[in-house]
Design a protein around this motif. Structure first.
Motif, PDB file in Angstrom:
ATOM      1  N   SER A  46      51.886  17.076  62.352  1.00  0.00           N
ATOM      2  CA  SER A  46      52.109  16.916  60.790  1.00  0.00           C
ATOM      3  C   SER A  46      53.570  16.448  60.846  1.00  0.00           C
ATOM      4  O   SER A  46      53.903  15.379  59.820  1.00  0.00           O
ATOM      5  CB  SER A  46      51.817  18.294  59.850  1.00  0.00           C
ATOM      6  OG  SER A  46      52.683  19.125  60.462  1.00  0.00           O
TER       7      SER A  46
ATOM      8  N   ARG B 289      54.404  12.999  59.017  1.00  0.00           N
ATOM      9  CA  ARG B 289      55.550  12.834  57.747  1.00  0.00           C
ATOM     10  C   ARG B 289      56.593  11.815  58.058  1.00  0.00           C
ATOM     11  O   ARG B 289      56.911  10.789  57.364  1.00  0.00           O
ATOM     12  CB  ARG B 289      55.960  14.209  57.494  1.00  0.00           C
ATOM     13  CG  ARG B 289      57.206  14.140  56.734  1.00  0.00           C
ATOM     14  CD  ARG B 289      56.829  13.868  55.209  1.00  0.00           C
ATOM     15  NE  ARG B 289      55.801  14.680  54.686  1.00  0.00           N
ATOM     16  CZ  ARG B 289      56.097  15.774  54.004  1.00  0.00           C
ATOM     17  NH1 ARG B 289      57.252  16.037  53.515  1.00  0.00           N
ATOM     18  NH2 ARG B 289      55.196  16.454  53.439  1.00  0.00           N
TER      19      ARG B 289
ATOM     20  N   TRP C 152      59.384  17.981  55.540  1.00  0.00           N
ATOM     21  CA  TRP C 152      58.119  18.461  56.088  1.00  0.00           C
ATOM     22  C   TRP C 152      58.401  19.916  56.186  1.00  0.00           C
ATOM     23  O   TRP C 152      57.398  20.737  55.813  1.00  0.00           O
ATOM     24  CB  TRP C 152      58.131  18.124  57.748  1.00  0.00           C
ATOM     25  CG  TRP C 152      57.310  18.643  58.614  1.00  0.00           C
ATOM     26  CD1 TRP C 152      56.165  18.396  58.654  1.00  0.00           C
ATOM     27  CD2 TRP C 152      57.502  19.877  59.385  1.00  0.00           C
ATOM     28  NE1 TRP C 152      55.402  19.331  59.455  1.00  0.00           N
ATOM     29  CE2 TRP C 152      56.354  20.013  59.919  1.00  0.00           C
ATOM     30  CE3 TRP C 152      58.813  20.507  59.718  1.00  0.00           C
ATOM     31  CZ2 TRP C 152      56.230  21.100  60.762  1.00  0.00           C
ATOM     32  CZ3 TRP C 152      58.536  21.601  60.510  1.00  0.00           C
ATOM     33  CH2 TRP C 152      57.390  21.786  61.355  1.00  0.00           C
TER      34      TRP C 152
ATOM     35  N   ARG D 100      55.559  22.847  54.814  1.00  0.00           N
ATOM     36  CA  ARG D 100      54.876  23.957  55.798  1.00  0.00           C
ATOM     37  C   ARG D 100      55.300  25.304  55.135  1.00  0.00           C
ATOM     38  O   ARG D 100      54.596  26.181  55.335  1.00  0.00           O
ATOM     39  CB  ARG D 100      55.736  23.882  57.075  1.00  0.00           C
ATOM     40  CG  ARG D 100      55.521  22.548  57.883  1.00  0.00           C
ATOM     41  CD  ARG D 100      53.792  22.148  58.014  1.00  0.00           C
ATOM     42  NE  ARG D 100      53.302  22.795  59.103  1.00  0.00           N
ATOM     43  CZ  ARG D 100      51.898  22.733  59.449  1.00  0.00           C
ATOM     44  NH1 ARG D 100      50.974  21.931  58.663  1.00  0.00           N
ATOM     45  NH2 ARG D 100      51.408  23.173  60.412  1.00  0.00           N
TER      46      ARG D 100
ATOM     47  N   GLU E 121      46.198  17.939  55.977  1.00  0.00           N
ATOM     48  CA  GLU E 121      47.092  17.941  56.827  1.00  0.00           C
ATOM     49  C   GLU E 121      46.594  17.806  58.300  1.00  0.00           C
ATOM     50  O   GLU E 121      45.473  17.973  58.786  1.00  0.00           O
ATOM     51  CB  GLU E 121      47.574  19.580  56.850  1.00  0.00           C
ATOM     52  CG  GLU E 121      48.349  20.051  57.938  1.00  0.00           C
ATOM     53  CD  GLU E 121      48.543  21.535  57.862  1.00  0.00           C
ATOM     54  OE1 GLU E 121      48.798  21.947  59.008  1.00  0.00           O
ATOM     55  OE2 GLU E 121      48.637  21.876  56.743  1.00  0.00           O
TER      56      GLU E 121
ATOM     57  N   THR F 163      45.708  17.283  62.105  1.00  0.00           N
ATOM     58  CA  THR F 163      45.861  17.999  63.483  1.00  0.00           C
ATOM     59  C   THR F 163      45.588  16.828  64.664  1.00  0.00           C
ATOM     60  O   THR F 163      45.384  17.169  65.617  1.00  0.00           O
ATOM     61  CB  THR F 163      44.924  18.998  63.587  1.00  0.00           C
ATOM     62  OG1 THR F 163      43.780  18.676  63.137  1.00  0.00           O
ATOM     63  CG2 THR F 163      45.702  20.064  62.692  1.00  0.00           C
TER      64      THR F 163
END
Length: 493
Positions: free
Chosen positions: A84, A88, A98, A102, A409, A411
């Motif tokens: 992520s 970003r 970022w 989170r 999001e 991965t």
């Protein structure tokens, strides 16, 4: 169900679904493990008490090698954080925006838990319940927050640690493991406080392995004769079955040797043991992590094929949408069930390890599942607000309104191969960006401080709000500051 089908259908082809499965499984195993080893009894006044049954079950110590799955959570956290953060930056965002995004996923459900506990404790105190009893109940309910405190230290360090990873690769977790071993030596020779840095070094080491896994997925090797960019192999995690088998067998062998020597066999806290392998993380826990990583690699390919099917993937999406809520509220579910059964005069308290106690595990877990499901139905939407739509809104706000909305999001591989913004580059004018970064750091520090103070405050302390007032004030101040930054405060001229 329709929403789940839509999310499953929109999943990018390059997403490493196995990471999401591991996150869900890790939390579910923590919950089931805590419930399974709970020993409920009564104090001399007839009030229910709870403790871990592990001291009475030495035969179960080897089973904790499977039940200790916090390393798995930090491993997949490292993967997801690296993915992520890279996405970003590729979209033009910076490290601070970022980090604010989170933090939203972690702090919203945590804030809900703390506010409910504080409000319930205040009502109980006004009703005449002793402050010591109020604190005892709140202490049990907030046990999960010790893990969150450690994770909230690791996450803000991600930009710096990922830069180290890109420079030095797997040498970074190896160095951190050496530091953990040094801390263990200090713990053995005394004073025990010499091992406190292992809380940081140990979990960072596991988090770094997640970076290496992400790089191996995002930059898959090409043809055997293809040129390899300098340093790429050094920061990739080998994903072959051979590598998995080597890690599994090597990690198990090292763990057996260490636990036959100075380290206890149990990988979970056992009151009375000479040391705790998990608090702080020990070298034995890191060798066990190596074995767990090997098993994860061996199961990766069949798991990914299984997750290509719609229904399993929808189930994983559903659990991950409320995974932190499940973790945070699972001990509150136990408190509510014990209280209800005690009030009805139906609370069983068989001796730990007896046939009756073992038989009670099944209905006990089933009833707890029902109570937890009700809690998740109430508080899960707080976490769900940080789903794809909520995260996109927060990203636009944190970036000052200029960043494009992002999807789920990531991965897997980043969507945009554009030039990333440097991690240290602030958004907006220089002084404003610096102030924004400083407030972000202070906000996270206040939250971590609050969670540590709560964890260190004895459960017998008289606390009418359940949580120490200083800790609650620090937490709300820190979380509030981060919320203001996410809303765009400090990002606009």
């Amino acid at each position: 169900m329709r929403r789940l089908r839509q999310l499953a259908a929109r999943t990018p082809a390059g997403r490493e679904r196995y990471v999401d499965l591991l996150r869900a499984l890790a939390i579910v195993m923590v919950v089931l493990g805590h419930w399974a080893v709970a020993a409920i009894g009564e104090d001399p006044t007839g009030r229910p008490t709870a403790r871990s049954a592990l001291p009475d079950l030495p035969w179960a110590y080897p089973l904790t090698w499977v039940a200790q799955v916090m390393p798995v959570f930090f491993l997949v956290g490292g993967y997801a954080n690296a993915a992520s953060l890279t996405a970003r930056r590729a979209a033009g965002g910076d490290a601070v925006s970022w980090l604010l995004g989170r933090g939203a996923r972690l702090l919203r459900p945590t804030t809900a838990l703390l506010l409910v506990i504080a409000a319930g404790s205040a009502v109980a105190s006004l009703a005449g319940v002793g402050a010591t009893l109020v604190r005892t109940v709140a202490w049990f309910a907030t046990i999960p927050l010790w893990f969150l405190a450690a994770y909230l230290v690791v996450v803000p360090l991600t930009p710096a640690m990922y830069a180290l990873h890109r420079r030095f690769g797997l040498l970074v977790p190896l160095t951190l493991a050496v530091l953990v071993a040094a801390g263990d030596l200090g713990r053995a020779l005394g004073p025990a406080e010499l091992a406190l840095p292992n809380y940081l070094f140990g979990w960072l080491a596991v988090h770094q392995l997640g970076f290496a896994w992400r790089d191996a997925h995002a930059e898959p090797p090409g043809r055997p004769d293809a040129p390899v960019r300098r340093g790429v192999r050094a920061h990739r995690l080998p994903l072959s079955r051979r590598a998995g088998g080597t890690a599994l067998l090597g990690g198990l062998a090292a763990t057996v040797l260490l636990t036959a020597g100075p380290y206890p066999v149990a990988m979970l806290n056992v009151p009375g043991e000479r040391l705790d392998n998990a608090a702080p993380p020990s070298l034995a826990l890191l060798t066990l992590t190596t074995a767990q990583l090997g098993l994860i690699l061996l199961l990766r390919d069949p798991a990914e094929r299984w997750l290509r099917r719609s229904r399993p993937w929808q189930a994983v999406i559903a659990v991950n949408a409320v995974v932190l809520t499940v973790f945070l509220w699972h001990l509150t579910a136990a408190i509510l069930l014990v209280g209800a059964l005690d009030a009805a005069g139906e609370l069983p308290t068989p001796p730990v390890g007896s046939a009756a106690w073992l038989a009670w595990r099944v209905p006990w877990v089933l009833m707890l599942t029902v109570v937890l499901a009700a809690l998740v139905a109430v508080f899960g939407p707080v976490e769900a607000r940080t789903g794809p739509t909520g995260r996109a809104r927060d990203r636009r706000r944190a970036d000052g309104g200029g960043a494009p909305a992002q999807g789920p999001e990531p991965t897997g591989r980043p969507r945009d191969a554009g030039q990333p913004r440097d991690a240290g580059q602030p958004a907006g004018p220089g002084w404003r960006g610096t102030a924004r970064a400083a407030v972000t750091a202070a906000g996270f520090a206040a939250v971590v401080y609050a969670l540590v103070v709560n964890a260190e405050t004895p459960k017998s302390a008289p606390e009418p709000l359940g949580v120490p007032a200083s800790a609650l004030a620090a937490y709300l101040a820190g979380a509030g500051a981060l919320r203001l930054l996410r809303s765009g405060w400090g990002s606009r001229g």
